[in-house]
Write a protein that holds these residues in place. Structure first.
Motif, short mmCIF file in Angstrom:
data_model
loop_
_atom_site.label_atom_id
_atom_site.label_comp_id
_atom_site.label_asym_id
_atom_site.label_seq_id
_atom_site.Cartn_x
_atom_site.Cartn_y
_atom_site.Cartn_z
N GLU A 6 67.56 138.50 68.81
CA GLU A 6 67.41 138.58 70.26
C GLU A 6 68.72 138.31 70.97
OE1 GLU A 6 63.63 136.45 68.64
OE2 GLU A 6 65.81 136.42 68.31
N SER A 7 68.83 138.86 72.17
CA SER A 7 69.98 138.58 73.02
C SER A 7 69.57 138.79 74.47
CB SER A 7 71.16 139.48 72.66
OG SER A 7 70.83 140.84 72.86
N GLY A 8 70.43 138.34 75.37
CA GLY A 8 70.20 138.59 76.79
C GLY A 8 69.70 137.41 77.59
N GLY A 9 69.42 136.30 76.91
CA GLY A 9 68.97 135.13 77.64
C GLY A 9 70.09 134.51 78.45
N ARG A 19 67.29 140.95 81.34
CA ARG A 19 66.74 141.87 80.36
C ARG A 19 67.07 141.36 78.97
NH1 ARG A 19 67.70 148.26 78.88
NH2 ARG A 19 69.64 147.48 77.99
N LEU A 20 66.02 141.07 78.22
CA LEU A 20 66.18 140.64 76.84
C LEU A 20 66.16 141.86 75.92
CD1 LEU A 20 63.76 137.58 76.72
CD2 LEU A 20 66.13 137.69 77.52
N SER A 21 66.94 141.77 74.86
CA SER A 21 66.96 142.81 73.84
C SER A 21 66.66 142.19 72.48
CB SER A 21 68.33 143.50 73.78
OG SER A 21 68.65 144.12 75.00
N CYS A 22 66.06 142.99 71.62
CA CYS A 22 65.78 142.56 70.26
C CYS A 22 66.17 143.70 69.33
CB CYS A 22 64.32 142.21 70.10
SG CYS A 22 63.81 141.88 68.40
N ALA A 23 67.22 143.48 68.56
CA ALA A 23 67.69 144.49 67.63
C ALA A 23 67.09 144.23 66.26
CB ALA A 23 69.21 144.45 67.54
N LEU A 81 62.73 143.50 76.93
CA LEU A 81 61.83 142.84 77.86
C LEU A 81 62.57 142.69 79.18
CD1 LEU A 81 58.99 141.55 78.13
CD2 LEU A 81 60.11 139.34 77.76
N GLN A 82 62.21 143.52 80.14
CA GLN A 82 62.79 143.43 81.47
C GLN A 82 61.98 142.42 82.27
OE1 GLN A 82 65.55 145.02 82.89
NE2 GLN A 82 65.15 143.62 84.61
N MET A 83 62.66 141.40 82.76
CA MET A 83 61.98 140.31 83.46
C MET A 83 62.49 140.26 84.89
SD MET A 83 61.99 137.39 80.49
CE MET A 83 63.74 137.07 80.62
N THR A 118 65.95 133.52 72.02
CA THR A 118 67.02 133.45 73.00
C THR A 118 66.51 132.61 74.18
OG1 THR A 118 68.57 134.76 74.34
CG2 THR A 118 66.33 135.61 74.16
N HIS A 119 67.39 131.75 74.71
CA HIS A 119 66.98 130.81 75.73
C HIS A 119 67.05 131.44 77.12
CE1 HIS A 119 66.99 127.00 73.33
NE2 HIS A 119 67.63 127.80 72.51
N VAL A 120 65.99 131.21 77.87
CA VAL A 120 65.93 131.64 79.27
C VAL A 120 65.67 130.41 80.13
CG1 VAL A 120 64.65 132.97 80.98
CG2 VAL A 120 65.14 133.96 78.73
#
Length: 124
Positions: A6-9, A19-23, A81-83, A118-120
């Motif tokens: 995961e990334s984007g936090g 927007r979180l991404s998961c590769a 994941l668009q938040m 990933t932390h938000v």
């Protein structure tokens, strides 16, 4: 075997967006239903959203419906994941999950693979 990263936090003010991404690794990403779960400090892990293998069907927790959107790009082996309209109660560690040939399930135990998260953090 699938590995999820995961990334984007990050830190965002209430009302903002992330927007979180998961590769995903592996050659059969399109065979997997994908999901997002989150865990806030001192709270149990909770379901956020899930998407089927094609991206044609999705399901959301009531707490995020209308604010979050899950999507996937099978060619890039990535789920997003668009938040939007973030609230302080959205704070937590967000984990990407995968289950092969799975349907739209909100049950954590149904998923076979989990990312590290990933932390938000949403400030008020």
């Amino acid at each position: 075997q699938v590995q999820l990263v995961e990334s984007g936090g990050g830190l965002v003010q209430a009302g903002g967006s992330l927007r979180l991404s998961c590769a995903a690794s592996g050659r059969t990403f399109s065979s997997y239903a994908m999901g997002w779960f989150r865990q806030a400090p001192g709270k149990e892990r909770e379901f956020v959203a899930t998407i089927n293998w094609s991206g044609g069907s999705t399901s959301y927790a009531d707490s995020v419906k209308g604010r979050f959107t899950i999507s996937r790009d099978n060619a890039k082996k990535t789920v997003y994941l668009q938040m939007n309209s973030l609230k302080p109660e959205d704070t937590g560690v967000y984990h990407c999950t995968a289950v092969k040939w799975g349907g739209l399930t909100r049950v954590a135990g149904s998923y076979d693979y989990w990312g590290q998260g990933t932390h938000v953090t949403v400030s008020s």
